[in-house]
Design a protein around this motif. Structure first.
Motif, PDB file in Angstrom:
ATOM      1  N   ARG A 308       0.819  -1.223   0.000  1.00  0.00           N
ATOM      2  CA  ARG A 308       0.000   0.000   0.000  1.00  0.00           C
ATOM      3  C   ARG A 308       0.846   1.265   0.000  1.00  0.00           C
ATOM      4  O   ARG A 308       0.525   2.244  -0.667  1.00  0.00           O
ATOM      5  CB  ARG A 308      -0.897   0.024   1.246  1.00  0.00           C
ATOM      6  N   ILE A 311       2.389   1.746  -3.435  1.00  0.00           N
ATOM      7  CA  ILE A 311       1.398   2.160  -4.428  1.00  0.00           C
ATOM      8  C   ILE A 311       1.094   3.650  -4.278  1.00  0.00           C
ATOM      9  O   ILE A 311       0.990   4.384  -5.263  1.00  0.00           O
ATOM     10  CB  ILE A 311       0.113   1.312  -4.292  1.00  0.00           C
ATOM     11  N   GLN A 325      -0.318 -14.616  -6.843  1.00  0.00           N
ATOM     12  CA  GLN A 325      -0.058 -13.263  -6.362  1.00  0.00           C
ATOM     13  C   GLN A 325      -0.692 -12.177  -7.220  1.00  0.00           C
ATOM     14  O   GLN A 325      -0.943 -11.085  -6.730  1.00  0.00           O
ATOM     15  CB  GLN A 325       1.461 -13.013  -6.324  1.00  0.00           C
ATOM     16  N   ILE A 351     -18.786   2.187  -6.103  1.00  0.00           N
ATOM     17  CA  ILE A 351     -18.100   2.089  -7.390  1.00  0.00           C
ATOM     18  C   ILE A 351     -18.951   2.744  -8.468  1.00  0.00           C
ATOM     19  O   ILE A 351     -20.145   2.481  -8.573  1.00  0.00           O
ATOM     20  CB  ILE A 351     -17.837   0.612  -7.737  1.00  0.00           C
TER      21      ILE A 351
ATOM     22  N   SER B 185     -16.898  -0.337  -3.096  1.00  0.00           N
ATOM     23  CA  SER B 185     -15.509  -0.790  -3.224  1.00  0.00           C
ATOM     24  C   SER B 185     -15.168  -1.742  -2.073  1.00  0.00           C
ATOM     25  O   SER B 185     -14.364  -2.654  -2.233  1.00  0.00           O
ATOM     26  CB  SER B 185     -14.551   0.399  -3.257  1.00  0.00           C
ATOM     27  N   ALA B 192     -12.236  -9.962  -3.198  1.00  0.00           N
ATOM     28  CA  ALA B 192     -10.822 -10.094  -3.554  1.00  0.00           C
ATOM     29  C   ALA B 192     -10.037 -10.749  -2.423  1.00  0.00           C
ATOM     30  O   ALA B 192      -9.246 -11.664  -2.639  1.00  0.00           O
ATOM     31  CB  ALA B 192     -10.239  -8.727  -3.903  1.00  0.00           C
ATOM     32  N   GLU B 198      -3.382 -12.755  -0.982  1.00  0.00           N
ATOM     33  CA  GLU B 198      -2.070 -12.272  -1.408  1.00  0.00           C
ATOM     34  C   GLU B 198      -2.213 -11.262  -2.554  1.00  0.00           C
ATOM     35  O   GLU B 198      -1.618 -10.191  -2.531  1.00  0.00           O
ATOM     36  CB  GLU B 198      -1.261 -13.485  -1.868  1.00  0.00           C
ATOM     37  N   ALA B 199      -3.013 -11.631  -3.537  1.00  0.00           N
ATOM     38  CA  ALA B 199      -3.220 -10.728  -4.668  1.00  0.00           C
ATOM     39  C   ALA B 199      -3.881  -9.441  -4.205  1.00  0.00           C
ATOM     40  O   ALA B 199      -3.570  -8.356  -4.693  1.00  0.00           O
ATOM     41  CB  ALA B 199      -4.066 -11.399  -5.746  1.00  0.00           C
ATOM     42  N   ALA B 200      -4.806  -9.547  -3.251  1.00  0.00           N
ATOM     43  CA  ALA B 200      -5.474  -8.355  -2.732  1.00  0.00           C
ATOM     44  C   ALA B 200      -4.461  -7.432  -2.058  1.00  0.00           C
ATOM     45  O   ALA B 200      -4.449  -6.222  -2.285  1.00  0.00           O
ATOM     46  CB  ALA B 200      -6.570  -8.754  -1.744  1.00  0.00           C
ATOM     47  N   ARG B 201      -3.580  -8.015  -1.236  1.00  0.00           N
ATOM     48  CA  ARG B 201      -2.574  -7.197  -0.548  1.00  0.00           C
ATOM     49  C   ARG B 201      -1.673  -6.515  -1.570  1.00  0.00           C
ATOM     50  O   ARG B 201      -1.365  -5.329  -1.446  1.00  0.00           O
ATOM     51  CB  ARG B 201      -1.748  -8.069   0.395  1.00  0.00           C
ATOM     52  N   LEU B 202      -1.275  -7.265  -2.597  1.00  0.00           N
ATOM     53  CA  LEU B 202      -0.380  -6.706  -3.618  1.00  0.00           C
ATOM     54  C   LEU B 202      -1.083  -5.682  -4.499  1.00  0.00           C
ATOM     55  O   LEU B 202      -0.445  -4.998  -5.283  1.00  0.00           O
ATOM     56  CB  LEU B 202       0.202  -7.833  -4.478  1.00  0.00           C
ATOM     57  N   SER B 203      -2.421  -5.610  -4.398  1.00  0.00           N
ATOM     58  CA  SER B 203      -3.158  -4.580  -5.129  1.00  0.00           C
ATOM     59  C   SER B 203      -3.455  -3.387  -4.233  1.00  0.00           C
ATOM     60  O   SER B 203      -4.203  -2.499  -4.627  1.00  0.00           O
ATOM     61  CB  SER B 203      -4.466  -5.153  -5.676  1.00  0.00           C
ATOM     62  N   GLY B 204      -2.898  -3.390  -3.044  1.00  0.00           N
ATOM     63  CA  GLY B 204      -3.050  -2.251  -2.157  1.00  0.00           C
ATOM     64  C   GLY B 204      -4.324  -2.235  -1.339  1.00  0.00           C
ATOM     65  O   GLY B 204      -4.671  -1.221  -0.737  1.00  0.00           O
ATOM     66  N   ILE B 205      -5.032  -3.359  -1.312  1.00  0.00           N
ATOM     67  CA  ILE B 205      -6.261  -3.412  -0.523  1.00  0.00           C
ATOM     68  C   ILE B 205      -5.908  -3.595   0.954  1.00  0.00           C
ATOM     69  O   ILE B 205      -5.055  -4.424   1.285  1.00  0.00           O
ATOM     70  CB  ILE B 205      -7.158  -4.560  -1.031  1.00  0.00           C
ATOM     71  N   PRO B 206      -6.526  -2.796   1.832  1.00  0.00           N
ATOM     72  CA  PRO B 206      -6.236  -2.938   3.262  1.00  0.00           C
ATOM     73  C   PRO B 206      -6.881  -4.206   3.815  1.00  0.00           C
ATOM     74  O   PRO B 206      -7.977  -4.172   4.377  1.00  0.00           O
ATOM     75  CB  PRO B 206      -6.839  -1.672   3.878  1.00  0.00           C
ATOM     76  N   ARG B 209      -8.314  -4.466   7.452  1.00  0.00           N
ATOM     77  CA  ARG B 209      -9.506  -3.640   7.676  1.00  0.00           C
ATOM     78  C   ARG B 209     -10.747  -4.293   7.047  1.00  0.00           C
ATOM     79  O   ARG B 209     -11.839  -4.270   7.619  1.00  0.00           O
ATOM     80  CB  ARG B 209      -9.286  -2.248   7.061  1.00  0.00           C
TER      81      ARG B 209
END
Lengths: 479, 316
Positions: A308, A311, A325, A351, B185, B192, B198-206, B209
């Motif tokens: 985060r 990004i 991943q 959204i 969202s 996600a 893992e993919a969610a974390r790598l997409s910047g999703i908290p 939370r």
């Protein structure tokens, strides 16, 4: 002669993975098998270990033709593969692992430990047989895995990148063990990218390239440069790079991983920077740490602990494994592409479907994702198109610096060139691009500058013009 | 495989649940002349509302690849707190709000431990199941709370435009849950995280939370169910809600939400809850012994899952 493989061929779909390859192995010999990714090493060894059948060709053991229908078949013939990823059961003891699959129904532990001790002593390992494998170092685990192969009366051991995860000291112990096995009638196939190792402990080295046998050399009478030449073999013809001008410094990043205390890398606008190195060289950890994933970094403004954070600073990583991943396989193209820009396409947490659709169709078009249907579930796409979705997700965030980890692993040639075009375009637009890859050819095709990693260190920095041969030479340690 | 066959299994996968539900309704209409009466149908809806509310919350948790075993006990505690405060003289609306707040707080407790201490949700909420039940028993001394004010009775029994209030609450919460999952969202992030953390974390999703929210939301759902139950019984029982978590999970799973997370929707859960409700009601009307009812219910749950599995396997 212990083993003889003759005229082995194998194809997957339309791809000829192996074409009439011969390979042989003597007792008391260590025979290295080398080649770039996709050269056919692992396919050949899968055939030898019974994991896959050959289309054509014969295998004979001590002069007798055999057919290997399964891994168990091969093991019964004493052919045992010791895998790169260890296949020990971490919560069982060393002794239990040594005899796994061959334990009696009611285990007499006293007798088991005694047998285990004998085997361990035999290979010069001083380990308590009752210890759980989990408590051992990676190196010790590797040695136990080899001891297990011997306990199962292995005559032919296949070691696949055995030193990839080992420290220098652990590597030494492994070599001692291998030396100790000489004179016991065992033959070892040694797969590695590291030429230094190969020239130290093997007797012969066979080079494969594009599924064909190039040469089998006596190590004593060949130079590392010659082996590198055999591996590379040809000039690159497939991809022509565009003319680019590298701009000003975008950022300087400090990187910390569990194995690298400190590393500073400069990222320039419009530059494609490559990170080269074999598995375990530290290359992969460095690029994830830049993104605050499995490591930390500092881009000058603040420390990055989490993706985060990165990004938010305009940095995005396309990770090495798209299935675990990169993508949420249950979701569709639209949902995956928009995953990293949820705040940007939402108002008050809701959204905005129109904004989302605009974004998604734009990336589907620009990356020519096929089929161009936003509602298609991503697990139904080909590998190349899945990778494009991950790249689309990354680019939707409009990063200033794009990190790509093994961007074309498992991607077909067509999609690969489309991705290369995209990456070059991004550099032309002034992005800083960093590509980490085990495919040296890819780095030569794309990069303006390459950092070569070996044993958690940058051993050299190459700037254009540099050759494929040079990169391979540094990566394998021939230079 | 012929085209007709593909279509048939595709239809079965998509509408099998609805068809099964309609078949069940039709069969019961033939077997019992009382089943299709308006009063009985409203009764089914009213009875279903409590399980449905719990199941809506559970759906959100399960889509996030979690599980919440504590909802039955949480329901009991929120129910006795609201009732207790009302009996102690708090204005009814304040007591009701306090009950809802208690639900959110206990749900948040689960969520905080799951999300921030990364302990398996099965274990955390199993602990919650006994802790919240114990808290309920301590709070009440093991005795039911009676003499609730009028407002509770209205909540559980009154009707508006011909539909019982609990049914309105259920439908409202159904729409709210659907809205969150489908249009926000946060909802997208829940899918996600449940599909690939893992993919969610790598997409910047908290991630933490998001997980935290799902348990807090399940807490809110349980508290709503608690208030409805208080009203229906006109009292708060310290043993209320025992075993309810299993019916809620059953409704979610029958409704097609994957226990592995990342897949599912709340309308399916609604249908799942209706199937379980109709089944209970029908068997009561047909005087099936309650001993047999359990076996039948379990069998129907298994059958629903087997049909779905077979249909989706064929489709691939």
């Amino acid at each position: 002669m212990l083993l003889q493989m003759k005229g082995i061929s194998k194809h997957f779909g339309g791809v000829q993975a192996l074409q009439e390859v011969d390979f042989d192995l003597n007792a008391n010999e260590v025979h290295a098998l080398v080649g770039e990714n996709g050269a056919g090493k692992s396919t050949l060894m899968k055939i030898l270990s019974g994991a896959q059948p050959a289309d054509q060709g014969s295998i004979s053991l001590a002069g007798e033709n055999i057919s290997l229908r399964s891994v168990t078949d091969a093991q019964a013939h004493g052919i045992i593969m010791v895998f790169q990823e260890l296949t020990l059961v971490p919560d069982l003891s060393v002794a239990e692992n040594l005899f796994l699959g061959h334990l009696s129904r009611v285990v007499n532990y006293q007798a088991l430990y005694k047998q285990a001790e004998a085997i361990l002593a035999d290979v010069g390992l001083q380990l308590e047989p009752s210890r759980a494998v989990r408590e051992l170092s990676v190196g010790e685990q590797q040695l136990v895995a080899i001891a297990r192969a011997l306990a199962q009366h292995g005559k032919i051991l296949i070691l696949d990148e055995p030193t990839a995860a080992l420290s220098a000291a652990e590597t030494e112990r492994l070599f001692e063990l291998i030396e100790g096995l000489r004179g016991r009638g065992v033959g070892i196939v040694y797969i590695s990218h590291r030429l230094e190792e190969i020239f130290r402990i093997t007797d012969r080295v066979t080079v494969l390239r594009d599924g064909k046998l190039i040469a089998t050399n006596e190590v004593a009478s060949v130079s590392t440069a010659e082996v590198v030449r055999q591996m590379v073999g040809r000039q690159l013809q497939s991809y022509s790079r565009s003319q680019r001008r590298v701009g000003a410094t975008l950022a300087k990043v400090d990187i910390q991983t569990s194995k690298i205390a400190q590393l500073n890398i400069e990222v320039k606008a419009g530059e494609i920077l490559g990170l080269a190195g074999v598995v375990g060289s530290g290359r992969g950890e460095v690029i994830t740490a830049m993104f605050g994933y499995q490591g930390h970094s500092d881009w000058g403004k603040h420390r990055v602990h989490e993706p985060r954070d990165a990004i938010a600073d305009g940095i995005f990583l396309v990770p090495s494994d798209r299935k675990t991943q990169g993508l949420v396989l249950e979701l569709n193209i639209r949902e995956n592409t928009a995953l990293a820009i949820l705040p940007q396409i939402s108002r008050g947490g809701i959204i905005q479907p129109k904004t989302e659709r605009q974004q998604v169709t734009q990336w589907i078009k620009r990356l020519s994702i096929r089929p161009p249907e936003p509602e298609k579930l991503v697990w139904q796409l080909s590998g190349g198109n899945q990778q494009k979705v991950v790249v689309g997700k990354a680019l939707a965030t409009q990063p200033k610096i794009l990190l790509l980890d093994e961007p074309t692993r498992g991607v077909d040639v067509g999609a690969r060139h489309e991705l290369y075009d995209m990456i070059e375009q991004l550099a032309l637009q002034g992005l800083g691009v960093i590509v980490s890859s085990s495919d040296s050819e890819e780095l030569v095709s794309l990069c303006d500058r390459v950092l070569v990693f070996r044993q958690q260190k940058v051993v050299t920095e190459l700037t254009t013009p540099f050759s494929y041969e040079e990169v391979v030479a540094y990566v394998t340690g021939a230079r | 495989m012929s085209l007709a066959r593909v279509k048939w299994t595709g239809l079965l996968a998509r509408y099998g649940l609805t068809l099964a539900f309609l078949a069940m309704v039709l069969a019961l209409a033939f077997l019992s002349d009382r089943f299709l009466s308006v009063s009985n149908l409203l009764n089914v809806l009213r009875q279903t509302s409590i399980n449905a509310l719990l199941a809506f919350g559970m759906t959100v948790v399960i889509i996030g690849a979690g599980i919440d075993l504590s909802v039955g006990s949480l329901l009991a505690f929120a129910g006795v707190v609201a009732a207790g405060l009302a009996v102690a003289g708090w204005p009814a609306y304040l007591a009701i709000l306090a009950g809802l707040l208690v639900g959110v707080i206990l749900g948040s407790f689960n969520g905080a431990i799951v999300a921030y201490f990364k302990i398996a949700p099965f274990i955390v909420t199993l602990a919650g199941l006994t802790i919240f039940r114990g808290m309920t028993l301590v709070y009440t001394g093991g005795r039911p709370i009676t003499g609730l004010p009028e407002a509770f009775y209205v909540l559980g029994n009154a009707s508006l435009l011909g539909l019982p209030i609990p049914v309105w609450i259920m439908l409202g919460f159904l729409l709210l849950t659907h809205f969150i999952l489908r249009f926000t969202s946060l909802g997208r992030a829940i899918y996600a995280v449940g599909g690939n953390e893992e993919a969610a974390r790598l997409s910047g999703i908290p991630v933490a939370r998001v997980l935290f929210f799902t348990y807090a939301y399940a807490g809110l759902a349980s508290a709503l169910a608690a208030l409805v139950l208080d009203g229906r019984l006109n009292s708060a029982q310290p043993t209320a809600g025992t075993g309810f978590e299993l019916d809620a999970i059953a409704a979610v799973v029958v409704g097609g939400t994957s226990l592995f997370g990342g897949k599912g929707n709340v309308f399916g859960t609604f249908l799942g809850a209706l199937i379980i409700g109709v089944l209970n009601n029908g068997m009561n009307l047909l005087n099936v012994s309650s001993f047999y009812q359990q076996i039948v219910k379990g069998g129907v749950i298994l059958a629903a899952l087997l049909i779905e599995r077979l249909a989706s396997a064929r489709n691939q």
